[in-house]
Design a protein around this motif. Sequence first.
Motif, PDB file in Angstrom:
ATOM      1  N   LEU A   1       0.825  -1.200   0.000  1.00 31.09           N
ATOM      2  CA  LEU A   1       0.000   0.000   0.000  1.00 31.09           C
ATOM      3  C   LEU A   1       0.862   1.255   0.000  1.00 31.09           C
ATOM      4  CD1 LEU A   1      -2.930   0.981   0.161  1.00 31.09           C
ATOM      5  CD2 LEU A   1      -2.658   1.042   2.631  1.00 31.09           C
ATOM      6  N   SER A   2       1.914   1.243   0.787  1.00 30.83           N
ATOM      7  CA  SER A   2       2.818   2.388   0.862  1.00 30.83           C
ATOM      8  C   SER A   2       3.516   2.634  -0.473  1.00 30.83           C
ATOM      9  CB  SER A   2       3.841   2.159   1.967  1.00 30.83           C
ATOM     10  OG  SER A   2       4.727   3.228   2.069  1.00 30.83           O
ATOM     11  N   MET A   3       3.931   1.575  -1.137  1.00 29.08           N
ATOM     12  CA  MET A   3       4.585   1.746  -2.437  1.00 29.08           C
ATOM     13  C   MET A   3       3.588   2.212  -3.496  1.00 29.08           C
ATOM     14  SD  MET A   3       7.477  -1.245  -2.607  1.00 29.08           S
ATOM     15  CE  MET A   3       6.364  -2.600  -2.347  1.00 29.08           C
ATOM     16  N   GLY A   4       2.352   1.724  -3.438  1.00 28.93           N
ATOM     17  CA  GLY A   4       1.331   2.190  -4.374  1.00 28.93           C
ATOM     18  C   GLY A   4       1.018   3.666  -4.180  1.00 28.93           C
ATOM     19  N   VAL A   5       0.882   4.068  -2.923  1.00 34.29           N
ATOM     20  CA  VAL A   5       0.665   5.480  -2.615  1.00 34.29           C
ATOM     21  C   VAL A   5       1.877   6.291  -3.072  1.00 34.29           C
ATOM     22  CG1 VAL A   5       0.469   7.135  -0.713  1.00 34.29           C
ATOM     23  CG2 VAL A   5      -0.949   5.090  -0.736  1.00 34.29           C
ATOM     24  N   GLY A   6       3.077   5.733  -2.876  1.00 35.72           N
ATOM     25  CA  GLY A   6       4.300   6.418  -3.281  1.00 35.72           C
ATOM     26  C   GLY A   6       4.348   6.687  -4.777  1.00 35.72           C
ATOM     27  N   VAL A   7       3.940   5.711  -5.560  1.00 39.68           N
ATOM     28  CA  VAL A   7       3.936   5.899  -7.016  1.00 39.68           C
ATOM     29  C   VAL A   7       2.974   7.017  -7.403  1.00 39.68           C
ATOM     30  CG1 VAL A   7       3.291   4.832  -9.211  1.00 39.68           C
ATOM     31  CG2 VAL A   7       4.656   3.549  -7.566  1.00 39.68           C
ATOM     32  N   LEU A   8       1.774   6.990  -6.836  1.00 38.93           N
ATOM     33  CA  LEU A   8       0.794   8.030  -7.152  1.00 38.93           C
ATOM     34  C   LEU A   8       1.272   9.412  -6.711  1.00 38.93           C
ATOM     35  CD1 LEU A   8      -2.516   6.177  -6.213  1.00 38.93           C
ATOM     36  CD2 LEU A   8      -1.585   6.605  -8.488  1.00 38.93           C
ATOM     37  N   VAL A   9       1.825   9.491  -5.518  1.00 36.74           N
ATOM     38  CA  VAL A   9       2.300  10.779  -5.003  1.00 36.74           C
ATOM     39  C   VAL A   9       3.530  11.239  -5.777  1.00 36.74           C
ATOM     40  CG1 VAL A   9       3.269  11.935  -2.980  1.00 36.74           C
ATOM     41  CG2 VAL A   9       1.299  10.444  -2.731  1.00 36.74           C
ATOM     42  N   GLY A  10       4.393  10.312  -6.184  1.00 39.30           N
ATOM     43  CA  GLY A  10       5.565  10.670  -6.982  1.00 39.30           C
ATOM     44  C   GLY A  10       5.173  11.289  -8.313  1.00 39.30           C
ATOM     45  N   ILE A  11       4.178  10.702  -8.958  1.00 44.68           N
ATOM     46  CA  ILE A  11       3.688  11.254 -10.224  1.00 44.68           C
ATOM     47  C   ILE A  11       3.006  12.601  -9.979  1.00 44.68           C
ATOM     48  CG2 ILE A  11       2.011  10.893 -12.079  1.00 44.68           C
ATOM     49  CD1 ILE A  11       2.721   7.876 -11.861  1.00 44.68           C
ATOM     50  N   LEU A  12       2.246  12.695  -8.895  1.00 45.01           N
ATOM     51  CA  LEU A  12       1.591  13.961  -8.554  1.00 45.01           C
ATOM     52  C   LEU A  12       2.611  15.057  -8.250  1.00 45.01           C
ATOM     53  CD1 LEU A  12      -1.115  15.365  -8.004  1.00 45.01           C
ATOM     54  CD2 LEU A  12      -0.869  14.661  -5.625  1.00 45.01           C
TER      55      LEU A  12
END
Length: 95
Positions: free
Chosen positions: A42-53
Amino acid sequence: MDYIQQLNLGTTAELMLTILVVFVLTQAVKQTKVPNQYMPWLSMGVGVLVGILSVLVTGDHNFLSGGVMGLLVGGFTSGLFDGFKGFQLKEDDKK
């Protein structure tokens, strides 16, 4: 986080924004009843989304690097790489 800067995956502003948001969101999710075994994913998935954002917010156009940076930040935030580090130390002690 030196690894991310050495790989030149994002600017300092993108990195700090990603770290802050992923850490806060991960800590918020830990307060729910989500099982701990899913937290690294979950943390890595959130990280990918936040990184793109964060790439969008800073006006950059390198979305792939932002996603990879977010994936790594999510892994660091959840402690995923600490587990690998401990495993590596145990293997080195056997030699």
